[in-house]
Structures are given as structure tokens and as C-alpha cells.
Motif scaffolding. Structure first.
Motif, PDB file in Angstrom:
ATOM      1  N   SER A 112      -7.338  77.614  19.961  1.00 19.41           N
ATOM      2  CA  SER A 112      -8.394  78.350  20.669  1.00 19.41           C
ATOM      3  C   SER A 112      -9.380  78.934  19.655  1.00 19.41           C
ATOM      4  O   SER A 112     -10.567  79.040  19.919  1.00 19.41           O
ATOM      5  CB  SER A 112      -7.797  79.430  21.560  1.00 19.41           C
ATOM      6  OG  SER A 112      -7.398  80.527  20.777  1.00 19.41           O
ATOM      7  N   ARG A 113      -8.883  79.316  18.469  1.00 18.17           N
ATOM      8  CA  ARG A 113      -9.782  79.884  17.457  1.00 18.17           C
ATOM      9  C   ARG A 113     -10.748  78.836  16.902  1.00 18.17           C
ATOM     10  O   ARG A 113     -11.840  79.159  16.459  1.00 18.17           O
ATOM     11  CB  ARG A 113      -8.978  80.469  16.298  1.00 18.17           C
ATOM     12  CG  ARG A 113      -8.282  81.732  16.695  1.00 18.17           C
ATOM     13  CD  ARG A 113      -7.733  82.500  15.520  1.00 18.17           C
ATOM     14  NE  ARG A 113      -7.117  83.725  16.007  1.00 18.17           N
ATOM     15  CZ  ARG A 113      -6.083  84.320  15.452  1.00 18.17           C
ATOM     16  NH1 ARG A 113      -5.555  83.830  14.356  1.00 18.17           N
ATOM     17  NH2 ARG A 113      -5.600  85.421  15.971  1.00 18.17           N
ATOM     18  N   ILE A 114     -10.312  77.574  16.920  1.00 18.24           N
ATOM     19  CA  ILE A 114     -11.183  76.511  16.387  1.00 18.24           C
ATOM     20  C   ILE A 114     -12.349  76.239  17.355  1.00 18.24           C
ATOM     21  O   ILE A 114     -13.432  75.847  16.937  1.00 18.24           O
ATOM     22  CB  ILE A 114     -10.346  75.249  16.086  1.00 18.24           C
ATOM     23  CG1 ILE A 114      -9.413  75.551  14.903  1.00 18.24           C
ATOM     24  CG2 ILE A 114     -11.227  74.049  15.764  1.00 18.24           C
ATOM     25  CD1 ILE A 114      -8.415  74.475  14.584  1.00 18.24           C
ATOM     26  N   MET A 115     -12.100  76.480  18.614  1.00 17.52           N
ATOM     27  CA  MET A 115     -13.156  76.387  19.640  1.00 17.52           C
ATOM     28  C   MET A 115     -13.886  75.054  19.659  1.00 17.52           C
ATOM     29  O   MET A 115     -15.114  74.999  19.691  1.00 17.52           O
ATOM     30  CB  MET A 115     -14.171  77.522  19.443  1.00 17.52           C
ATOM     31  CG  MET A 115     -13.639  78.838  19.934  1.00 17.52           C
ATOM     32  SD  MET A 115     -14.898  80.104  20.024  1.00 17.52           S
ATOM     33  CE  MET A 115     -15.468  80.203  18.372  1.00 17.52           C
ATOM     34  N   ASN A 116     -13.133  73.972  19.548  1.00 14.09           N
ATOM     35  CA  ASN A 116     -13.765  72.646  19.642  1.00 14.09           C
ATOM     36  C   ASN A 116     -12.970  71.819  20.654  1.00 14.09           C
ATOM     37  O   ASN A 116     -11.804  71.481  20.400  1.00 14.09           O
ATOM     38  CB  ASN A 116     -13.771  71.980  18.257  1.00 14.09           C
ATOM     39  CG  ASN A 116     -14.466  70.638  18.288  1.00 14.09           C
ATOM     40  OD1 ASN A 116     -14.099  69.767  19.060  1.00 14.09           O
ATOM     41  ND2 ASN A 116     -15.473  70.481  17.442  1.00 14.09           N
ATOM     42  N   LEU A 130      -7.143  74.890  11.007  1.00 12.92           N
ATOM     43  CA  LEU A 130      -6.757  73.515  11.369  1.00 12.92           C
ATOM     44  C   LEU A 130      -5.486  73.099  10.603  1.00 12.92           C
ATOM     45  O   LEU A 130      -4.561  72.511  11.169  1.00 12.92           O
ATOM     46  CB  LEU A 130      -7.912  72.557  11.028  1.00 12.92           C
ATOM     47  CG  LEU A 130      -7.665  71.089  11.312  1.00 12.92           C
ATOM     48  CD1 LEU A 130      -7.766  70.816  12.810  1.00 12.92           C
ATOM     49  CD2 LEU A 130      -8.664  70.225  10.562  1.00 12.92           C
ATOM     50  N   ALA A 131      -5.449  73.430   9.317  1.00 14.55           N
ATOM     51  CA  ALA A 131      -4.279  73.078   8.504  1.00 14.55           C
ATOM     52  C   ALA A 131      -3.056  73.880   8.953  1.00 14.55           C
ATOM     53  O   ALA A 131      -1.940  73.337   9.041  1.00 14.55           O
ATOM     54  CB  ALA A 131      -4.583  73.340   7.030  1.00 14.55           C
ATOM     55  N   VAL A 132      -3.257  75.165   9.266  1.00 12.88           N
ATOM     56  CA  VAL A 132      -2.149  76.010   9.748  1.00 12.88           C
ATOM     57  C   VAL A 132      -1.596  75.421  11.043  1.00 12.88           C
ATOM     58  O   VAL A 132      -0.378  75.252  11.213  1.00 12.88           O
ATOM     59  CB  VAL A 132      -2.638  77.464   9.999  1.00 12.88           C
ATOM     60  CG1 VAL A 132      -1.582  78.267  10.748  1.00 12.88           C
ATOM     61  CG2 VAL A 132      -2.988  78.147   8.689  1.00 12.88           C
ATOM     62  N   LEU A 133      -2.505  75.074  11.940  1.00 11.49           N
ATOM     63  CA  LEU A 133      -2.133  74.516  13.238  1.00 11.49           C
ATOM     64  C   LEU A 133      -1.281  73.250  13.065  1.00 11.49           C
ATOM     65  O   LEU A 133      -0.263  73.065  13.750  1.00 11.49           O
ATOM     66  CB  LEU A 133      -3.443  74.206  13.986  1.00 11.49           C
ATOM     67  CG  LEU A 133      -3.518  73.111  15.024  1.00 11.49           C
ATOM     68  CD1 LEU A 133      -2.749  73.539  16.254  1.00 11.49           C
ATOM     69  CD2 LEU A 133      -4.970  72.847  15.406  1.00 11.49           C
ATOM     70  N   THR A 134      -1.701  72.410  12.137  1.00 11.09           N
ATOM     71  CA  THR A 134      -0.984  71.147  11.896  1.00 11.09           C
ATOM     72  C   THR A 134       0.430  71.439  11.392  1.00 11.09           C
ATOM     73  O   THR A 134       1.405  70.813  11.827  1.00 11.09           O
ATOM     74  CB  THR A 134      -1.782  70.284  10.892  1.00 11.09           C
ATOM     75  OG1 THR A 134      -3.145  70.230  11.338  1.00 11.09           O
ATOM     76  CG2 THR A 134      -1.237  68.884  10.789  1.00 11.09           C
ATOM     77  N   GLU A 135       0.561  72.416  10.497  1.00 12.88           N
ATOM     78  CA  GLU A 135       1.879  72.765   9.962  1.00 12.88           C
ATOM     79  C   GLU A 135       2.751  73.416  11.044  1.00 12.88           C
ATOM     80  O   GLU A 135       3.958  73.169  11.114  1.00 12.88           O
ATOM     81  CB  GLU A 135       1.717  73.697   8.754  1.00 12.88           C
ATOM     82  CG  GLU A 135       2.999  74.009   7.999  1.00 12.88           C
ATOM     83  CD  GLU A 135       3.646  72.786   7.349  1.00 12.88           C
ATOM     84  OE1 GLU A 135       2.973  71.768   7.137  1.00 12.88           O
ATOM     85  OE2 GLU A 135       4.870  72.856   7.072  1.00 12.88           O
ATOM     86  N   LEU A 136       2.125  74.247  11.893  1.00 13.75           N
ATOM     87  CA  LEU A 136       2.894  74.912  12.961  1.00 13.75           C
ATOM     88  C   LEU A 136       3.492  73.887  13.922  1.00 13.75           C
ATOM     89  O   LEU A 136       4.661  73.997  14.319  1.00 13.75           O
ATOM     90  CB  LEU A 136       1.989  75.873  13.748  1.00 13.75           C
ATOM     91  CG  LEU A 136       1.668  77.219  13.085  1.00 13.75           C
ATOM     92  CD1 LEU A 136       0.582  77.946  13.866  1.00 13.75           C
ATOM     93  CD2 LEU A 136       2.924  78.080  12.987  1.00 13.75           C
ATOM     94  N   ILE A 137       2.693  72.886  14.285  1.00 13.50           N
ATOM     95  CA  ILE A 137       3.204  71.865  15.213  1.00 13.50           C
ATOM     96  C   ILE A 137       4.325  71.074  14.542  1.00 13.50           C
ATOM     97  O   ILE A 137       5.357  70.783  15.156  1.00 13.50           O
ATOM     98  CB  ILE A 137       2.061  70.941  15.694  1.00 13.50           C
ATOM     99  CG1 ILE A 137       1.110  71.744  16.589  1.00 13.50           C
ATOM    100  CG2 ILE A 137       2.609  69.716  16.439  1.00 13.50           C
ATOM    101  CD1 ILE A 137      -0.046  70.973  17.171  1.00 13.50           C
ATOM    102  N   HIS A 138       4.137  70.773  13.278  1.00  9.55           N
ATOM    103  CA  HIS A 138       5.180  70.053  12.536  1.00  9.55           C
ATOM    104  C   HIS A 138       6.480  70.884  12.518  1.00  9.55           C
ATOM    105  O   HIS A 138       7.555  70.377  12.870  1.00  9.55           O
ATOM    106  CB  HIS A 138       4.673  69.774  11.114  1.00  9.55           C
ATOM    107  CG  HIS A 138       5.691  69.214  10.200  1.00  9.55           C
ATOM    108  ND1 HIS A 138       6.389  68.057  10.488  1.00  9.55           N
ATOM    109  CD2 HIS A 138       6.145  69.650   8.990  1.00  9.55           C
ATOM    110  CE1 HIS A 138       7.230  67.809   9.499  1.00  9.55           C
ATOM    111  NE2 HIS A 138       7.110  68.747   8.590  1.00  9.55           N
ATOM    112  N   ALA A 139       6.352  72.154  12.132  1.00  8.94           N
ATOM    113  CA  ALA A 139       7.544  73.014  12.034  1.00  8.94           C
ATOM    114  C   ALA A 139       8.225  73.145  13.397  1.00  8.94           C
ATOM    115  O   ALA A 139       9.452  73.045  13.506  1.00  8.94           O
ATOM    116  CB  ALA A 139       7.138  74.388  11.501  1.00  8.94           C
TER     117      ALA A 139
END
Ligand code: FPP
Ligand code: MG
Length: 349
Positions: A149-153, A94-103
Motif C-alpha cells: 500500500s505504501r508503494i501506491m502503484n 519494494l525490496a522489504v516487501l519481496t523479503e517479507l513474502i519470501h520469509a
């Protein structure tokens, strides 16, 4: 939406009390292991067969950045984690995803703004070209969707889908209002929510959803992120007026130069007197795009209370974001979330 009217509360000049940690690294210390896992993910899991792509990824993630959104996602996840439950890999993703969208959004933003530097180093669009930057931003969004997709929620998928729409709509609203001298506070705040606070809020409440927290906790953490995101954007807008190019790692006064009218300028424009008229003319005639005109506009804003009023507005949102934390049980993570508000409101870079 939260209100924008400021209260009489002003910023505490000494937000850190004696004996308490100072600086971001002390604030994020309770999640330092998780932050290391995020960094490792960014370094190793995004590797591409193509060495050029790997080089670009390295440039993006090694350029630094404070990882504020990562810290928020991890601290909120930890603060709502059930006792003894092992911290799930999903929260790291979740944290990685948030940083990826920011970047990704910054890589695209630099194309839109034709920016040459970010965080003191050349942007992708400057070092290579716009086509490379657009594709790299897209690649990062694609990586973010793999994380989702990995978070599956499905609820979290919806939240982050909304964020992507918000980012685009915030940018479009900003473009549409370039060089406009109409004082539209609601429009300005909505743009700031879309551009910035929406992603903060996604990171602040998605972890609580993954932890099956009750609705009131999820809602309060969402508000925490929204209010803190507004503080972050207001400070960004403020630093563009008060900071130096060396401190910012990008040219100061850039917002006005590109016709982006932010809170410090809005406070002057709403005066309806000769001062507001002077600023209006500098914007309308595009004089703000020249060195002298830009300096004149900055000086008008600085000397007629634009900075102080924006600081007050920031303090109001900072107070609201701290109030949102009342739903959390006491913990070092909750303490850090509170201190993060003070860090963001007093940041200078
Ligand atoms: C920085 O703004 C930019 C953002 C906070 C978001 C930009 C969003 C986009 C370009 C849309 C992203 C696209 C998709 C597909 C979701 P700024 O220019 O005010 O700040 P800066 O001075 O740091 O550049
Ligand atoms: Mg920009």
C-alpha cells in the motif's frame, strides 16, 4: 514460458575472472547502503507491541539468509534509475516487501513439510507449534501488504498479488504430484516458476516499473528474474541430491524422502531402461522414505548422469538470464546482476 531443453553449453568452472570480486558481498557492494536500509526496516519497522511477536520476528530475520531477492530488487531498481534521480524510498520498500513474502512463505512451507530445521536453526513450528507458525506467516504477509500500500502503484499490487497465488498454486501442484513417477517436464518447470521464479521476477521488474521504464526493459528484466529463479530452484533441487546435511542446514535427500521428484530424478526416470525402473520402484514402493532406499535412490541419480544433466539445464537458464540484461545500459549494477547469475549457479548452500 521459457524452454527447458538444454543446450550443449556447460557451466564455466571459473565464473569469476581474475581481479574481479568473489563472493556475494562483493557482488552486492554497489547497493550495500540500500541493503542496510532494508535490514534496518526489517529490524525496526516490524516491531510489535507483543514481546512474543517481536521475539519471533527476531528469530526469523536474524537467522540470516542470503537476501538474494533483496539484492535483485535493489540492483534492478538501481540499474534502471534515471540519472541523478534520488533513489526513492519506494525501492527500499519494494525490496522489504519481496523479503517479507519470501520469509512468510518459508514459515508456512516448514509447517507443510514438518521441517525441524532451516538455515541450521530450529523452525518456528518445531520450537513452538504449527499454529504459531501459521499465524506468524500470516503476520508477515500482512506486513507485506502494508508495504504494497505504501508503494501506491496498482500494477505492482497486481504483480505481487499474482506472486501470492503462484506460491500457493506451486505448492499445491507439488503436493498433488508427490511420489508420481510420470515424467512431466512442463509441470515440473511450471511448479518451479510458481514456487520460486515468480517472486524473483516480481522483484526484478517492479523497480523498472516504478522508474517508468519502457515496456521492453520491463519485459526483459522480468525474464531475467524468471530465468534466474529457475536457476535458483534447479540448484536447490541439485543440492538436495549432492549436498550434505551440514552444508544445507537441513537434512539432505529430503525432496525424495517426501516424494518430491525434481530434475535430477526426472533425468533418470525418462531413460526408460533398467536404471529408470529401479528408481521408479524405489519411489513407487515409498522405499525412498527409508534411510537405505533414499541412499540407493540418491546413488542411482548421482551415478547415472542426473546431476550432470541438471547442471547443463541450469547453465542454459543462466545463459538466458544474462542475455536478458542486454537492454540495460552499462553500469556497476548491471555488472552485479550478471555476476549474481554466476554466484547462484555455483552456490553450495
Ligand atoms: C520452499 O520449498 C518453499 C517455497 C519456495 C514456497 C512455499 C509457498 C507456500 C508454502 C505458500 C505460501 C502461502 C501464501 C499464503 C502465499 P522447498 O520445501 O522445496 O524448499 P526448502 O527445502 O527450503 O524447504
Ligand atoms: Mg520445505
Amino acid at each position: 514460458m521459457t524452454t527447458y531443453k538444454s543446450t550443449s553449453k556447460t557451466i564455466d568452472p571459473n565464473p569469476e575472472r581474475e581481479g574481479e570480486p568473489t563472493g556475494l558481498s562483493a557482488i552486492i557492494e554497489p547497493v550495500s547502503k540500500e541493503i542496510a536500509a532494508v535490514e534496518q526496516y526489517l529490524e525496526t519497522n516490524l516491531i510489535d507491541d507483543n514481546p512474543f511477536v517481536s521475539e519471533l520476528l527476531g528469530q526469523i530475520f536474524k537467522a540470516g539468509g542470503k537476501r538474494i531477492r533483496v539484492a535483485i530488487a535493489l540492483l534492478c531498481s538501481r540499474a534502471t534509475n534515471k540519472k541523478d534521480a534520488e533513489f526513492s524510498r519506494l525501492h527500499i520498500i519494494l525490496a522489504v516487501l519481496t523479503e517479507l513474502i519470501h520469509a512468510a512463505s518459508l514459515v508456512h512451507d516448514d509447517v507443510i513439510d514438518t521441517a525441524a530445521t532451516r538455515r541450521g536453526q530450529e523452525t518456528i513450528n518445531k520450537r513452538w507449534n504449527d499454529r504459531v507458525a501459521v499465524l506468524m506467516g500470516d503476520l508477515l504477509f500482512a506486513q507485506a501488504s502494508i508495504c504494497l500500500s505504501r508503494i501506491m502503484n496498482p500494477v505492482v499490487v497486481g504483480i505481487y498479488g499474482q506472486v501470492l497465488g503462484d506460491l500457493c498454486s506451486g505448492e499445491l501442484r507439488q503436493m498433488r504430484n508427490q511420489f508420481s513417477t510420470v515424467v512431466d517436464w512442463d509441470g515440473y518447470l511450471q511448479k518451479s516458476i510458481n514456487k520460486t521464479a515468480s517472486l524473483f521476477a516480481a522483484g526484478s521488474h517492479s523497480g523498472a516499473i516504478l522508474n517508468s521504464q519502457p515496456d521492453n526493459v520491463v519485459a526483459s528484466l522480468k525474464s531475467y528474474g524468471l530465468n534466474l529463479g529457475l536457476v535458483f530452484q534447479l540448484v536447490d533441487d541439485l543440492l538436495d541430491i549432492t549436498g550434505t546435511s551440514a552444508e544445507l542446514g537441513k537434512p539432505a535427500g529430503g525432496d525424495l524422502r517426501s516424494g518430491v521428484i525434481t530434475a535430477p530424478a526426472l533425468f533418470i526416470l525418462e531413460r526408460n531402461d533398467s536404471i529408470s525402473e529401479q528408481l521408479k520402484q524405489l519411489i513407487k514402493t515409498r522405499a525412498v522414505t527409508t534411510e537405505e532406499g533414499n541412499a540407493e535412490a540418491l546413488s542411482l541419480i548421482r551415478t547415472h548422469g542426473g546431476v550432470e544433466k541438471t547442471v547443463e539445464l541450469c547453465a542454459n537458464y543462466a545463459r538466458l538470464s544474462k542475455e536478458n540484461l542486454v537492454v540495460l545500459p552499462s553500469s556497476q549494477f548491471k555488472d552485479s546482476l550478471e555476476k549474481l547469475v554466476d554466484f547462484i549457479i555455483t552456490r553450495t548452500t
